[in-house]
Write a protein that holds these residues in place. Sequence first.
Motif, PDB file in Angstrom:
ATOM      1  N   ASP A  43      -5.380  -4.909  -5.064  1.00 33.77           N
ATOM      2  CA  ASP A  43      -6.361  -4.941  -4.673  1.00 33.77           C
ATOM      3  C   ASP A  43      -7.431  -4.499  -5.402  1.00 33.77           C
ATOM      4  OD1 ASP A  43      -6.223  -2.000  -5.849  1.00 33.77           O
ATOM      5  OD2 ASP A  43      -4.719  -1.207  -4.526  1.00 33.77           O
ATOM      6  N   GLU A  44      -8.789  -3.794  -4.712  1.00 39.27           N
ATOM      7  CA  GLU A  44     -10.196  -4.137  -5.024  1.00 39.27           C
ATOM      8  C   GLU A  44     -10.176  -2.885  -6.499  1.00 39.27           C
ATOM      9  OE1 GLU A  44     -12.002  -3.243  -1.714  1.00 39.27           O
ATOM     10  OE2 GLU A  44     -11.696  -1.051  -1.446  1.00 39.27           O
ATOM     11  N   ASN A  45     -10.046  -1.955  -6.426  1.00 33.71           N
ATOM     12  CA  ASN A  45      -9.769  -0.801  -7.327  1.00 33.71           C
ATOM     13  C   ASN A  45      -8.411  -1.858  -8.954  1.00 33.71           C
ATOM     14  OD1 ASN A  45     -10.807   0.766  -6.103  1.00 33.71           O
ATOM     15  ND2 ASN A  45      -9.003   1.727  -5.674  1.00 33.71           N
ATOM     16  N   MET A  67      -7.496  -7.154  -1.788  1.00 34.13           N
ATOM     17  CA  MET A  67      -7.389  -6.829  -1.022  1.00 34.13           C
ATOM     18  C   MET A  67      -8.297  -5.091  -0.545  1.00 34.13           C
ATOM     19  SD  MET A  67      -3.659  -7.474  -0.023  1.00 34.13           S
ATOM     20  CE  MET A  67      -2.968  -7.107  -1.370  1.00 34.13           C
ATOM     21  N   PRO A  68      -7.944  -4.617   0.144  1.00 36.22           N
ATOM     22  CA  PRO A  68      -8.871  -3.308   0.526  1.00 36.22           C
ATOM     23  C   PRO A  68      -7.556  -1.853  -0.694  1.00 36.22           C
ATOM     24  CG  PRO A  68      -8.400  -3.806   2.612  1.00 36.22           C
ATOM     25  CD  PRO A  68      -8.545  -4.913   1.835  1.00 36.22           C
ATOM     26  N   ALA A  69      -8.000  -1.318  -0.996  1.00 33.57           N
ATOM     27  CA  ALA A  69      -7.145  -0.808  -1.390  1.00 33.57           C
ATOM     28  C   ALA A  69      -6.676   0.733  -0.987  1.00 33.57           C
ATOM     29  CB  ALA A  69      -8.223   0.168  -3.106  1.00 33.57           C
ATOM     30  N   LYS A  74      -1.382  -2.219   4.195  1.00 36.31           N
ATOM     31  CA  LYS A  74      -0.352  -1.892   4.666  1.00 36.31           C
ATOM     32  C   LYS A  74      -0.905  -2.022   6.262  1.00 36.31           C
ATOM     33  CE  LYS A  74       2.959   0.393   2.938  1.00 36.31           C
ATOM     34  NZ  LYS A  74       3.537   1.680   2.208  1.00 36.31           N
ATOM     35  N   SER A  75      -2.118  -2.270   6.395  1.00 37.84           N
ATOM     36  CA  SER A  75      -2.452  -2.445   7.754  1.00 37.84           C
ATOM     37  C   SER A  75      -1.665  -3.738   8.561  1.00 37.84           C
ATOM     38  CB  SER A  75      -3.735  -1.935   8.132  1.00 37.84           C
ATOM     39  OG  SER A  75      -4.242  -3.563   7.427  1.00 37.84           O
ATOM     40  N   VAL A 105      -0.020  -2.291  -2.519  1.00 37.93           N
ATOM     41  CA  VAL A 105       0.329  -3.996  -2.482  1.00 37.93           C
ATOM     42  C   VAL A 105       2.064  -4.631  -2.813  1.00 37.93           C
ATOM     43  CG1 VAL A 105      -0.893  -5.541  -4.426  1.00 37.93           C
ATOM     44  CG2 VAL A 105      -2.324  -3.793  -3.770  1.00 37.93           C
ATOM     45  N   GLY A 106       2.255  -3.693  -3.433  1.00 39.93           N
ATOM     46  CA  GLY A 106       3.447  -4.740  -3.785  1.00 39.93           C
ATOM     47  C   GLY A 106       4.373  -3.904  -2.116  1.00 39.93           C
ATOM     48  N   ASP A 107       4.591  -3.750  -1.578  1.00 41.76           N
ATOM     49  CA  ASP A 107       4.944  -3.614  -0.012  1.00 41.76           C
ATOM     50  C   ASP A 107       3.841  -4.459   0.954  1.00 41.76           C
ATOM     51  OD1 ASP A 107       6.676  -1.328  -0.817  1.00 41.76           O
ATOM     52  OD2 ASP A 107       5.912   0.018   0.598  1.00 41.76           O
TER      53      ASP A 107
END
Length: 359
Positions: A43-45, A67-69, A74-75, A105-107
């Motif tokens: 993710d970005e952060n 991806m977005p943080a 998870k969307s 991110v993991g999920d």
Amino acid sequence: MEIPVKTPSNSYAVTIGKGILREALTAQHDLFTKADKIIVLTDENVWTAQQSYFEANFPYIFEVHVMPAGEKCKSFENYNEVQTYLLKQKCTRKSLIIAFGGGAVGDLAGFVAATYMRGIPFIQVPTTILAHDSAVGGKTAINHELGKNMIGAFYQPEAVIFDITFLHSLSEKEVRSGMAEVIKHALISDAQWVEELLEGDHVTELPEDLLANYLAHGIQVKATIVEQDETEQSVRKYLNLGHTYGHAIEAAAGYGRVAHGEAIMIGLIFSLLLSEKFGKVNHQFTKRFLHFAMENGYPFEAVQEFTFEQLTEYLLKDKKADYGQLQFVLLETIGQPFVQKVELEQCREIDRQLRALLA
Ligand code: NAD
Ligand code: ZN
């Protein structure tokens, strides 16, 4: 340090330590050489904070998709975007996914891996304290607008590589959040460890070696449970200590404002109060534990923002709720969990007690 996880569907190792990324990746050499493509999902952060260390220690050629943080990752929209990305990259069943980030991110990456072409291998490279929990055990999921983690799969990684160097860039809030799951692992397994935590430094100020020990200990507790019950038919439920009421607070507050672990800490207090009633936990302990949690800055003011009626809506949505009967994990004594059905009226009473303690 290596902690083995053996489940019926896959056996793998969790490698944890400081500065271990390169060595632990190299230990998976066969997996990397077999892969026709290596895709890092992050993710970005995480990428902003840790790109240089990651790139300096990742000895294989890879593509990265940022991806977005947070929960946005998870969307359904993001899930769809990532699958489109993999298809456009011409990923096959032989491609390998690296989940590089926290629990979100993991999920997401795990669920993408579980479903892309009916399943491709993935490795968890967690970057939060909380992910010592989420990266181990194979629960993967995305969120539905009608409920968090409602769409998912049990899908085990090929390896978990936890380089605690990544934790340096975490905010205090995220450290506090993650430590709640460490404390949960202590509560369900080991009274002496709980004492050590209660008597120790603030959770945001733990010496790095001690933190690494605690994370390894937490992973060991989780691994032992998951080995006995991969798909949560029995003892795996114990890992949900604090999660019924905690999820309700997290959802009512709107995901992110109160971090997952912060909400779980509130849920742990609720479970202790219930455990006084159904188990043998004594009230002095609960009060001491609450004092510890408040000293550590967990956001108990969130409870006052909602009425019990508002929380009820979320309590009843819990995956563990069975047509109005709520299921809680409670403690007989510290270190000895059990599962208990609880009536909504009994929850109302405990909620009242909690508010009185916080007033
Ligand atoms: P997260 O992944 O959203 O990370 C929290 C925040 O920290 C994000 O903004 C992220 O970008 C940032 N971040 C992550 N690592 C960083 C780093 N090293 N430096 C700087 N910033 C960093 O959340 P989390 O707390 O790790 O995990 C929560 C998620 O995990 C929830 O979605 C929850 O449902 C899930 N979860 C899953 C399991 C499971 O068994 N699968 C268990 C517990 C929680
Ligand atoms: Zn949790």
